[in-house]
Each structure stands twice: as structure tokens, then as C-alpha cells.
Scaffold this motif. Structure first.
Motif, PDB file in Angstrom:
ATOM      1  N   VAL A 201     -12.657  -2.683  -1.442  1.00 24.72           N
ATOM      2  CA  VAL A 201     -11.600  -3.460  -2.025  1.00 24.72           C
ATOM      3  C   VAL A 201     -11.931  -4.936  -1.809  1.00 24.72           C
ATOM      4  O   VAL A 201     -11.701  -5.878  -2.605  1.00 24.72           O
ATOM      5  N   GLU A 202     -12.159  -5.454  -0.633  1.00 26.43           N
ATOM      6  CA  GLU A 202     -12.687  -7.158  -0.482  1.00 26.43           C
ATOM      7  C   GLU A 202     -13.883  -7.311  -1.296  1.00 26.43           C
ATOM      8  O   GLU A 202     -13.843  -8.541  -2.012  1.00 26.43           O
ATOM      9  N   THR A 204     -14.877  -6.119  -4.203  1.00 18.61           N
ATOM     10  CA  THR A 204     -14.333  -6.144  -5.641  1.00 18.61           C
ATOM     11  C   THR A 204     -13.326  -7.362  -6.079  1.00 18.61           C
ATOM     12  O   THR A 204     -13.516  -7.857  -7.094  1.00 18.61           O
ATOM     13  N   GLN A 205     -12.491  -7.654  -5.042  1.00 22.29           N
ATOM     14  CA  GLN A 205     -11.966  -9.101  -5.316  1.00 22.29           C
ATOM     15  C   GLN A 205     -12.676 -10.275  -5.310  1.00 22.29           C
ATOM     16  O   GLN A 205     -12.472 -11.103  -6.387  1.00 22.29           O
ATOM     17  N   VAL A 210     -10.675  -8.642  -9.024  1.00 26.15           N
ATOM     18  CA  VAL A 210      -9.653  -7.609  -9.175  1.00 26.15           C
ATOM     19  C   VAL A 210      -9.133  -7.130  -7.745  1.00 26.15           C
ATOM     20  O   VAL A 210      -9.928  -6.570  -6.949  1.00 26.15           O
ATOM     21  N   ASN A 211      -7.893  -7.001  -7.735  1.00 31.45           N
ATOM     22  CA  ASN A 211      -7.392  -6.523  -6.405  1.00 31.45           C
ATOM     23  C   ASN A 211      -7.322  -5.027  -6.346  1.00 31.45           C
ATOM     24  O   ASN A 211      -6.116  -4.525  -7.163  1.00 31.45           O
ATOM     25  N   ASN A 213      -6.426  -2.967  -3.825  1.00 31.25           N
ATOM     26  CA  ASN A 213      -5.472  -2.744  -2.703  1.00 31.25           C
ATOM     27  C   ASN A 213      -4.422  -1.643  -3.017  1.00 31.25           C
ATOM     28  O   ASN A 213      -3.973  -1.088  -2.222  1.00 31.25           O
ATOM     29  N   SER A 216      -5.000   1.771  -2.051  1.00 25.56           N
ATOM     30  CA  SER A 216      -5.354   2.151  -0.963  1.00 25.56           C
ATOM     31  C   SER A 216      -4.504   3.614  -0.417  1.00 25.56           C
ATOM     32  O   SER A 216      -5.245   4.116   0.378  1.00 25.56           O
TER      33      SER A 216
END
Length: 359
Positions: A201-202, A204-205, A210-211, A213, A216
Motif C-alpha cells: 500500500v505504501e 503504491t502510494q 494511488v491509495n 488502503n 486493507s
């Protein structure tokens, strides 16, 4: 038991509910058994092989000059044994292309005058006569996974003579309280998977703007099902069993019906016999019986309990159990355990319910 294929694909029906693609289900299930490597896995199972071999040859009077139907013959070995035990005729039914290998094996072992291999399903094939014996190795994980017993029941109702016999003739499903470190290991695996997701996630951001999260929670639920709520294939040592085992289902193969095995429900008491142990899982296994032979103990299935419970000698665990065919794939089973600890002192703990998936 042998390793099994993935479940059938599901698609949305008119109401949006998942429906089983039966053609895909059929293909996924039967394709695995069409390979010799898979047949070899089953044939290398000495407990399985010795039990059937003993059952046939120690009870040769059931086979001598009789007509036998082998349901799901696979490589054809049960059909060959039936012929060697004196059968007059053996119809060996096999749905996959393994049927051709079964014919080759029958020829190589000199029994083609007795063994007739028929490629097809017992629901669709026709036989010229009734049979005296139905033999089949139909058992799946925790006995009923795969639902192959449905086909055996169909064969029995269509072709077995009123005084005919079934091999095996009876089956039982068992549960027992056990201690195991598997739950801790699976929790560690889940934590590793979620750490990896967090890093994903981190990154990709950072790299793509893109977020992710928002996904999750769904990702964790998916992995909890895989790691904590799916039964585990595991060898069980006797010292892991911390209490009395109980039979949750008994079946007479001569009289069992499909409706009887579509859902299995039971309530049993499992007295604890070991002080200071932690109830971490319920072990599930089955045994089958052949007429005139010793019972055939089979492999165990482990169902993790989350959370686990500290238990002592004299305590009892009340367990309510249900097993229902999956709506998405009728060859899979959805299970639910409700377990409740009653301490020897009289203290009663709140009931805990956990869902399991027999994959």
C-alpha cells in the motif's frame, strides 16, 4: 487422502446470488483424477491400500462367482483385486480418460475376460445386470468432501441386488480436542501477509499516486479465511489429544441417503483428560469398516479454534457442529463449531462460534 482440485467457478445469477457453473465444477473435479501421478499418490497410501486388499481377499466368499461394480475405478486396481478374488464379472466405471489406463492394466494382469472398463459416470451408464458387490474408494477429506458418496448411493440404488454388500459398509466421523502450535504459526503467517500488504500500500502510494488502503479490510478478511478459517491437513500424534474423542456421524452405506449427508449436525461432550493444556483445535478424522474386516483408520483433519482455551483435567468442552455443502460449490463444505468450556469447578465460559471451510 489425496490432494484435490480447486472449487468450481461461480457466477452471478438473475438475483445476484452466486450459482455453480456445473460444467466447470465437473471439469475441475475430474481432471485431477485423469493423471497417473495423482493415481500414484493414492496407490502409495499403504493404509488405504492394505485395508482394501485385506477386505477383498479376507472376504473372498463375497466376491467368488459374483458380479462386482467398482465406482470410480481410477487405475482399476480394486477391479483387478475383485477379479483375482474370484469375481465372475467386474464392471469398472471411470468418468475420466484414466479409463484407458485401467483397460491397459487389466490386460497386463490377465483379467480382461472378467473386468470390463466403462468410461462414464454411474449416473449415466447402463449395466446389463444387477450386481452383488459395490466397491469404491469414495472417501474425501473428513469423509464427505468431494461428495463422491452421492455417486456410490446412486449406483447402489440403481444396480445393487437386495442382498448385495458394500465395500466399505460403514463409516464414522470423529472429533477430538487437541493441543497444537499450528494456530500460532498461522497467526504469524497472517501477520507476515498483512505486513507485506502494508508495504505494498505504501509503495503504491509513493510510486503510483494511488491509495490502496481502502482495500486493507477486505484483504485481511480474505487472508483470515485462508490462514485461520480453513481446515488444515495435518498428521496427528496421540499425545496431542487432550480429551475424549466423540463420533459425530455414523453411516450405514447400505441405507444412507444423499439427504442424510447433505448436512451433518451434531452436539457432543468432549471431556478433557489433561491438566494445564490449551485447547487449540479440534481434530477431525474418519474410519470406515468392511464386512468381516478390522476398521480402517484414516487421516485427520484439524480445525483451528480462535481463540484457543486453557483447559484442565476434569473440564468438559461442549461442541455444536454443523457441516453444510457450500452454495458456491457443492463439492466443498462449510462448517461451524460452537464450543463452550465447562470447568471442573462448575464455572461455565461463554460459548464461542467459529466458521471453518473444508477446502
Amino acid at each position: 487422502m489425496a490432494s484435490l482440485p480447486n472449487g468450481a467457478a461461480a457466477a452471478g445469477g438473475p438475483s445476484g446470488a452466486p450459482v455453480v457453473d456445473k460444467e466447470v465444477d465437473f471439469a475441475n473435479y475430474f481432471c485431477t483424477y485423469a493423471y497417473l501421478y495423482h493415481q500414484k499418490e493414492m496407490l502409495c497410501d499403504r493404509v488405504r491400500m492394505d485395508a482394501y486388499h485385506s477386505a477383498v481377499f479376507r472376504n473372498a466368499h463375497h466376491f467368488r462367482d459374483k458380479v462386482v461394480l467398482d465406482v470410480g475405478t481410477g487405475s482399476g486396481i480394486l477391479a483387478i483385486w475383485s477379479a483375482q478374488a474370484g469375481a465372475r464379472k467386474v464392471y469398472a466405471v471411470e468418468a475420466t480418460n484414466m479409463a484407458e489406463h485401467a483397460r491397459e492394466l487389466a490386460r497386463a494382469n490377465g483379467v480382461t475376460d472378467i473386468v470390463e472398463v466403462i468410461q462414464g459416470t454411474v449416473e449415466d451408464i447402463e449395466l446389463p445386470e444387477k450386481v452383488d458387490v459395490i466397491i469404491s474408494e469414495w472417501m474425501g477429506y473428513f469423509l464427505l468432501r468431494e461428495s463422491m458418496f452421492d455417486s456410490v448411493i446412486c449406483a447402489r440404488d440403481r444396480w445393487l441386488k437386495p442382498d448385495g454388500v458394500m465395500y466399505p459398509s460403514h463409516a464414522r466421523m470423529w472429533l477430538a480436542p487437541i493441543r497444537t502450535g499450528l494456530g500460532d504459526k498461522k497467526m504469524e503467517d497472517l501477520d507476515v501477509a498483512m505486513d507485506d500488504w502494508g508495504q505494498f500500500v505504501e509503495e503504491t502510494q509513493v510510486y503510483y499516486g494511488v491509495n490502496m488502503n481502502v482495500l486493507s479490510k477486505a484483504y485481511r478478511a480474505e487472508h483470515e479465511k485462508f490462514y485461520l478459517k480453513s481446515s488444515i491437513w495435518n498428521n496427528l500424534h496421540p499425545n496431542q489429544v487432550i480429551g475424549q474423542a466423540a463420533v459425530i456421524k455414523e453411516m450405514d452405506c447400505l441405507t444412507a441417503t444423499v439427504d442424510e449427508i447433505r448436512e451433518i449436525r451434531a452436539q457432543v461432550m468432549l471431556p478433557i483428560s489433561l491438566d494445564g493444556a490449551r485447547l487449540a483445535a479440534l481434530a477431525g478424522w474418519f474410519d470406515v469398516h468392511f464386512r468381516g474386516s478390522k476398521q480402517n483408520p484414516a487421516n485427520e483433519e484439524v480445525f483451528l479454534l480462535t481463540p484457543s482455551l486453557k483447559v484442565s483435567k476434569g473440564d468438559s468442552v461442549n461442541v455444536s457442529f454443523s457441516m453444510v455443502r457450500s452454495k458456491e460449490n457443492h463439492r466443498l463444505m462449510d462448517m461451524e463449531f460452537t464450543y463452550e468450556l465447562h470447568e471442573f469447578s462448575g464455572k461455565q465460559h461463554p460459548a464461542i462460534t467459529t466458521k471453518m471451510y473444508l477446502e
